[in-house]
Design a protein around this motif. Structure first.
Motif, mmCIF file in Angstrom:
data_model
loop_
_atom_site.group_PDB
_atom_site.id
_atom_site.type_symbol
_atom_site.label_atom_id
_atom_site.label_comp_id
_atom_site.label_asym_id
_atom_site.label_seq_id
_atom_site.Cartn_x
_atom_site.Cartn_y
_atom_site.Cartn_z
ATOM 1 N N GLN A 7 0.820 -1.221 0.000
ATOM 2 C CA GLN A 7 0.000 0.000 0.000
ATOM 3 C C GLN A 7 0.851 1.268 0.000
ATOM 4 N N THR A 8 2.095 1.155 0.447
ATOM 5 C CA THR A 8 2.946 2.347 0.453
ATOM 6 C C THR A 8 3.423 2.680 -0.958
ATOM 7 N N GLY A 12 -2.801 3.977 -6.747
ATOM 8 C CA GLY A 12 -4.247 3.963 -6.971
ATOM 9 C C GLY A 12 -4.673 4.173 -8.410
ATOM 10 N N SER A 27 -9.539 0.601 -2.297
ATOM 11 C CA SER A 27 -10.086 0.845 -0.963
ATOM 12 C C SER A 27 -10.601 2.282 -0.875
ATOM 13 N N SER A 28 -11.233 2.596 0.227
ATOM 14 C CA SER A 28 -11.733 3.959 0.416
ATOM 15 C C SER A 28 -10.589 4.966 0.478
ATOM 16 N N GLN A 29 -9.375 4.479 0.735
ATOM 17 C CA GLN A 29 -8.197 5.354 0.712
ATOM 18 C C GLN A 29 -7.616 5.488 -0.693
ATOM 19 N N GLY A 30 -8.252 4.834 -1.664
ATOM 20 C CA GLY A 30 -7.772 4.925 -3.039
ATOM 21 C C GLY A 30 -6.564 4.058 -3.324
ATOM 22 N N LYS A 31 -6.359 3.046 -2.516
ATOM 23 C CA LYS A 31 -5.250 2.102 -2.729
ATOM 24 C C LYS A 31 -5.830 0.734 -3.068
ATOM 25 N N GLU A 33 -6.414 -3.165 -2.914
ATOM 26 C CA GLU A 33 -6.345 -4.192 -1.884
ATOM 27 C C GLU A 33 -6.835 -5.498 -2.473
#
Ligand code: SF4
Length: 61
Positions: A7-8, A12, A27-31, A33
């Motif tokens: 994820q780092t 996205g 994901s909701s963080q734009g990454k 998964e």
């Protein structure tokens, strides 16, 4: 087969989701998964990993 998204590294872009939507989602963080490690054929999952511009996807056989 184990599929891991760093994820780092992920920016996205959504490419992996477009290629293997049964395996990846944003994901909701734009990454990206992993939702299901065998959600697509192994060929599609490998294609998604190879298409990631920042090499955030790793696969352990
Ligand atoms: Fe993230 Fe790579 Fe997937 Fe793009 S292709 S969303 S950078 S993991």
């Amino acid at each position: 087969m184990k599929v891991i998204v760093d994820q780092t590294k992920c920016i996205g872009c959504g490419t992996c989701v477009a290629i293997a939507p049964g395996t990846f989602r944003l994901s909701s963080q734009g990454k990206a998964e992993v939702i299901e490690p065998v959600g697509d054929t192994s060929e599609k999952i490998k294609e998604a990993a190879e298409s990631c511009a920042v090499e955030a996807i790793s696969i352990e056989e």
